[in-house]
Design a protein around this motif. Sequence first.
Motif, mmCIF file in Angstrom:
data_model
loop_
_atom_site.group_PDB
_atom_site.id
_atom_site.type_symbol
_atom_site.label_atom_id
_atom_site.label_comp_id
_atom_site.label_asym_id
_atom_site.label_seq_id
_atom_site.Cartn_x
_atom_site.Cartn_y
_atom_site.Cartn_z
ATOM 1 N N CYS A 20 0.820 -1.225 0.000
ATOM 2 C CA CYS A 20 0.000 0.000 0.000
ATOM 3 C C CYS A 20 0.850 1.269 0.000
ATOM 4 O O CYS A 20 0.392 2.318 -0.437
ATOM 5 C CB CYS A 20 -0.923 0.013 1.214
ATOM 6 N N ALA B 227 -3.755 -0.689 -4.821
ATOM 7 C CA ALA B 227 -3.653 0.438 -3.884
ATOM 8 C C ALA B 227 -3.368 1.760 -4.590
ATOM 9 O O ALA B 227 -3.679 2.822 -4.055
ATOM 10 C CB ALA B 227 -2.571 0.160 -2.846
ATOM 11 N N PRO C 266 -6.228 7.430 -2.621
ATOM 12 C CA PRO C 266 -6.196 6.664 -1.376
ATOM 13 C C PRO C 266 -7.376 6.984 -0.450
ATOM 14 O O PRO C 266 -7.556 8.129 -0.039
ATOM 15 C CB PRO C 266 -4.871 7.035 -0.729
ATOM 16 N N LEU D 216 -8.031 1.059 0.065
ATOM 17 C CA LEU D 216 -6.862 0.398 0.640
ATOM 18 C C LEU D 216 -7.249 -0.920 1.313
ATOM 19 O O LEU D 216 -6.535 -1.915 1.194
ATOM 20 C CB LEU D 216 -6.150 1.325 1.617
ATOM 21 N N SER E 243 -7.792 -3.405 -1.432
ATOM 22 C CA SER E 243 -6.490 -3.854 -1.949
ATOM 23 C C SER E 243 -5.894 -4.922 -1.041
ATOM 24 O O SER E 243 -5.413 -5.952 -1.509
ATOM 25 C CB SER E 243 -5.524 -2.670 -2.046
ATOM 26 N N CYS E 244 -5.940 -4.670 0.257
ATOM 27 C CA CYS E 244 -5.409 -5.626 1.234
ATOM 28 C C CYS E 244 -6.211 -6.922 1.229
ATOM 29 O O CYS E 244 -5.640 -8.014 1.333
ATOM 30 C CB CYS E 244 -5.405 -5.017 2.630
ATOM 31 N N ALA F 197 -5.025 -0.899 6.691
ATOM 32 C CA ALA F 197 -5.680 0.121 5.854
ATOM 33 C C ALA F 197 -5.634 1.494 6.531
ATOM 34 O O ALA F 197 -5.331 2.501 5.872
ATOM 35 C CB ALA F 197 -7.118 -0.287 5.561
ATOM 36 N N PHE G 179 -3.403 4.463 5.034
ATOM 37 C CA PHE G 179 -4.083 5.715 4.690
ATOM 38 C C PHE G 179 -3.416 6.896 5.386
ATOM 39 O O PHE G 179 -3.128 7.917 4.764
ATOM 40 C CB PHE G 179 -5.564 5.632 5.064
ATOM 41 N N ARG H 111 0.144 7.493 3.969
ATOM 42 C CA ARG H 111 0.115 8.064 2.622
ATOM 43 C C ARG H 111 -0.276 9.534 2.661
ATOM 44 O O ARG H 111 0.200 10.322 1.842
ATOM 45 C CB ARG H 111 -0.826 7.269 1.715
#
Length: 191
Positions: free
Chosen positions: A58, A114, A119, A124, A127-128, A179, A183, A186
């Motif tokens: 991520c 990701a 984002p 996220l 994606s995980c 996540a 987040f 990022r």
Amino acid sequence: MIVTELLWALVGLILTVSGTFFEASMISPPWLWLQSDTIQIYSLGVTCQIGAVLLIACLGGKNAATLSQIAYLVLGLIWYPVFTHGGGVAYIKEPTFGYLLGFVPAAWICGFLAFQWKPRLESLAFSCLCGLASIHLIGLLYIAYLRLSQSLGDNWLQIMSIYSLYPVPSQLALICAVAVLAFSLRQVLFY
């Protein structure tokens, strides 16, 4: 760009190796703190290893995350005891090795997804979740391969349950934490 990906890959390798030896835990909800005068810590029964794989995907993207997991596998197969039960080439015969193999496509899939959208926690987490699904799919296929090659006894259903059924609730909780952490990081690192 290549230097940045190599640095993210190194971070991913360090996180994955470290995550192997740290058990994931959670604390009691805040509304219970006043009732018991202590903060309780509860083990989730899984390590932070999968969380590390997904977190680096991520943050660092598909290439860095995939490279970090390939490096992790190579490191563990050349006798460094970085896997949960040791290391070395003989680890290939372990039913858990399929899940370790699943780290590579999981890192790529999660890292790819990701960075497809802006984002958000939901993207996220999705994606995980896709990365986790690929780990379990590869792990289950590897157990099936070991069963067909007669390397695994008649307890293969029990092994599948132990490694793919029982840890899923804890791994889903870990995905939520990853996540949120991804987040937040990022927002700080990339904006």
